[in-house]
Design an enzyme around this catalytic site. Sequence first.
Site, PDB file in Angstrom:
ATOM      1  N   ASP A   1       0.862  -1.181   0.000  1.00  0.00           N
ATOM      2  CA  ASP A   1       0.000   0.000   0.000  1.00  0.00           C
ATOM      3  C   ASP A   1       0.901   1.234   0.000  1.00  0.00           C
ATOM      4  OD1 ASP A   1      -2.327   1.769   0.423  1.00  0.00           O
ATOM      5  OD2 ASP A   1      -3.341  -0.106   0.881  1.00  0.00           O
TER       6      ASP A   1
ATOM      7  N   HIS B   1      -2.684   3.382  -4.809  1.00  0.00           N
ATOM      8  CA  HIS B   1      -1.991   3.066  -3.549  1.00  0.00           C
ATOM      9  C   HIS B   1      -0.505   2.806  -3.813  1.00  0.00           C
ATOM     10  CE1 HIS B   1      -5.464   3.115  -0.888  1.00  0.00           C
ATOM     11  NE2 HIS B   1      -6.158   2.497  -1.820  1.00  0.00           N
TER      12      HIS B   1
ATOM     13  N   ASP C   1      -8.549  -0.621  -6.010  1.00  0.00           N
ATOM     14  CA  ASP C   1      -9.410   0.301  -5.253  1.00  0.00           C
ATOM     15  C   ASP C   1      -8.841   1.715  -5.216  1.00  0.00           C
ATOM     16  OD1 ASP C   1      -7.296  -0.762  -3.683  1.00  0.00           O
ATOM     17  OD2 ASP C   1      -8.247  -0.011  -1.866  1.00  0.00           O
ATOM     18  N   GLU C   2      -9.758   2.663  -5.059  1.00  0.00           N
ATOM     19  CA  GLU C   2      -9.423   4.048  -4.723  1.00  0.00           C
ATOM     20  C   GLU C   2      -8.334   4.625  -5.631  1.00  0.00           C
ATOM     21  OE1 GLU C   2     -10.610   3.917  -0.009  1.00  0.00           O
ATOM     22  OE2 GLU C   2      -8.597   3.291  -0.531  1.00  0.00           O
TER      23      GLU C   2
ATOM     24  N   TRP D   1     -17.144  -4.057  -1.304  1.00  0.00           N
ATOM     25  CA  TRP D   1     -16.985  -3.443   0.033  1.00  0.00           C
ATOM     26  C   TRP D   1     -17.806  -2.184   0.195  1.00  0.00           C
ATOM     27  CZ3 TRP D   1     -14.122   1.218   1.231  1.00  0.00           C
ATOM     28  CH2 TRP D   1     -13.515   1.840   0.132  1.00  0.00           C
TER      29      TRP D   1
ATOM     30  N   PHE E   1     -13.240  -4.315  10.387  1.00  0.00           N
ATOM     31  CA  PHE E   1     -12.914  -4.452  11.803  1.00  0.00           C
ATOM     32  C   PHE E   1     -11.956  -3.363  12.308  1.00  0.00           C
ATOM     33  CE2 PHE E   1     -14.048  -9.244  12.437  1.00  0.00           C
ATOM     34  CZ  PHE E   1     -15.377  -8.935  12.201  1.00  0.00           C
ATOM     35  N   ASP E   2     -11.605  -2.421  11.450  1.00  0.00           N
ATOM     36  CA  ASP E   2     -10.909  -1.231  11.976  1.00  0.00           C
ATOM     37  C   ASP E   2     -11.939  -0.221  12.497  1.00  0.00           C
ATOM     38  OD1 ASP E   2     -11.704  -0.958   9.230  1.00  0.00           O
ATOM     39  OD2 ASP E   2     -10.412   0.802   8.996  1.00  0.00           O
TER      40      ASP E   2
ATOM     41  N   TRP F   1      -8.101  -3.508   8.338  1.00  0.00           N
ATOM     42  CA  TRP F   1      -7.161  -2.455   7.929  1.00  0.00           C
ATOM     43  C   TRP F   1      -6.419  -1.989   9.171  1.00  0.00           C
ATOM     44  CZ3 TRP F   1      -6.686  -2.560   2.919  1.00  0.00           C
ATOM     45  CH2 TRP F   1      -7.779  -2.922   2.131  1.00  0.00           C
ATOM     46  N   THR F   2      -5.120  -1.753   9.023  1.00  0.00           N
ATOM     47  CA  THR F   2      -4.319  -1.601  10.250  1.00  0.00           C
ATOM     48  C   THR F   2      -3.671  -0.224  10.422  1.00  0.00           C
ATOM     49  OG1 THR F   2      -2.371  -2.524   9.161  1.00  0.00           O
ATOM     50  CG2 THR F   2      -3.801  -4.081  10.329  1.00  0.00           C
ATOM     51  N   GLU F   3      -4.246   0.793   9.796  1.00  0.00           N
ATOM     52  CA  GLU F   3      -3.675   2.127  10.002  1.00  0.00           C
ATOM     53  C   GLU F   3      -3.460   2.401  11.488  1.00  0.00           C
ATOM     54  OE1 GLU F   3      -6.024   1.479   7.791  1.00  0.00           O
ATOM     55  OE2 GLU F   3      -5.965   2.870   6.093  1.00  0.00           O
TER      56      GLU F   3
HETATM   57  C1  ACM Z   1     -10.767  -0.516   0.615  1.00  0.00           C
HETATM   58  O1  ACM Z   1     -11.305  -0.403   1.719  1.00  0.00           O
HETATM   59  N1  ACM Z   1     -10.011   0.459   0.132  1.00  0.00           N
HETATM   60  C2  ACM Z   1     -10.956  -1.690  -0.205  1.00  0.00           C
END
Ligand code: ACM
Length: 454
Positions: free
Chosen positions: A60, A131, A199-200, A285, A311-312, A360-362
């Site tokens: 990422d 990303h 994505d994004e 998603w 789950f974040d 997601w682990t930010e």
């Molecule tokens: C995502 O949450 N960017 C797939």
Amino acid sequence: MPVPVAVALAPLDFSGEPRFAWRGVMLDVARHFRPLPDLLRFVDLLAAHGLNVLQLHLTDDQGWRFEVRAYPRLAEVGGRRSESQLGHGPDSTLDGVPHEGSYTQHDLRELVAYAAARGIRVVPEVDVPGHAKAVLAAYPEFGVGDVEAVRARNLEPWTRYGINDEVLNVEESTLAFVFEVFDELCDVFDSDVVGFGGDEVRKQRWADDQRTQELMAERGVATEEELQAWFLAQVAGHLAARGRRVIGWDEMLEGSGGGVGAGAGAGGADAAASVLPADAVVASWRGPVGAELGARLGHDVVLCPDLWTYFDYRQSDAADEPIPVGTVLSLADVATFDPVPADAPTTLRERVVGVQANVWTEHLDSRERLDYAVFPRLGAFAEVAWNGGPLDRASFEARLPAYLAWLDEQGVDARPLDGPRPDQQRPGVPGAPRDRASRIAELEELTATLRRSS
Ligand code: ACM
């Protein structure tokens, strides 16, 4: 083939045959690297929850975690940042603490074998063409525009969180690089499905760049949405030649027979074929739109709507919830997840192959923080994955005490039902909580390009 290891299941309801073939968890090891022993432990816990897919988000903006022998700087440079964002939203700061880590191919082969012995397929994900900041820190020549300008914008992987404008360029040489990366990925991971992200992807750099516009014209690609689909289709085609199918986030349908920019024109999705291979899997998603469109275009679908499976997201709206982001997703909310509601279109019903929780682990920067976010919510998710949802609340609650005791025995530092212990809180670290109505409105907007062709 690894020798199967007997797995003792958690005390949850796993009676009967599983409802879904794909019972997955996506773990983001790009934002925060987790050492191999933690991954092996995580695999043990997934297996005990009757799950069978670990999607490993290896790259990422903030970090590249996969050793690529042909491109060593990806891990060496892309695997280290000087500091990380602390908290979320306008009051977030930087922590001043370097963060680094990457897996060798040897590590990942060990993970694949360990997981296979426990009935879990590891689906690797390398996220393209967006990303991209960690890639560009290592190899700025793969960015859009003047290479010195790309280098100057990407001196290291991103120390902030969010979505940014950096994307890969669409030169043949960049595709050759991407193909080599996926070739090495295929050498290490035996999964028949490989994640390519999608994505994004912000399109502005492509739109503003003369060379990109020339390449689009040469290739008969009319819009930047179509260019994204074209790029992803090249990667999918390369992987198909290696006998692999792709899984991508639902944005991959933009410009792919499903979006307004698609060659068939707005409203033409029913007639249009996806430019992606028919066997590409859509990870949906952003609400049901991508799932329904993907199914109509003939793709298998994995359901991971953020409102039920991210789950974040924060577990309560109490002030002591650590670094609260996203909408409230309590344990009880997860138990209400109804992946394929009674009124779902038949095409979708036929195409849903599974469900997935995404971690997601930010803001999950330690094993303890990961445990806090994942457990006990994974218990409810695992029952939905096995039995379908929503769960019968009273029956699930009756199993909870034994399940919580089991988590404790396993050494899992789960979130207590009544909220975080003092050492699980992050006082003073700002979050960015959302309310559900505003997130639903945002999802409507984000998926407008897909909906217009529905
Ligand atoms: C995502 O949450 N960017 C797939």
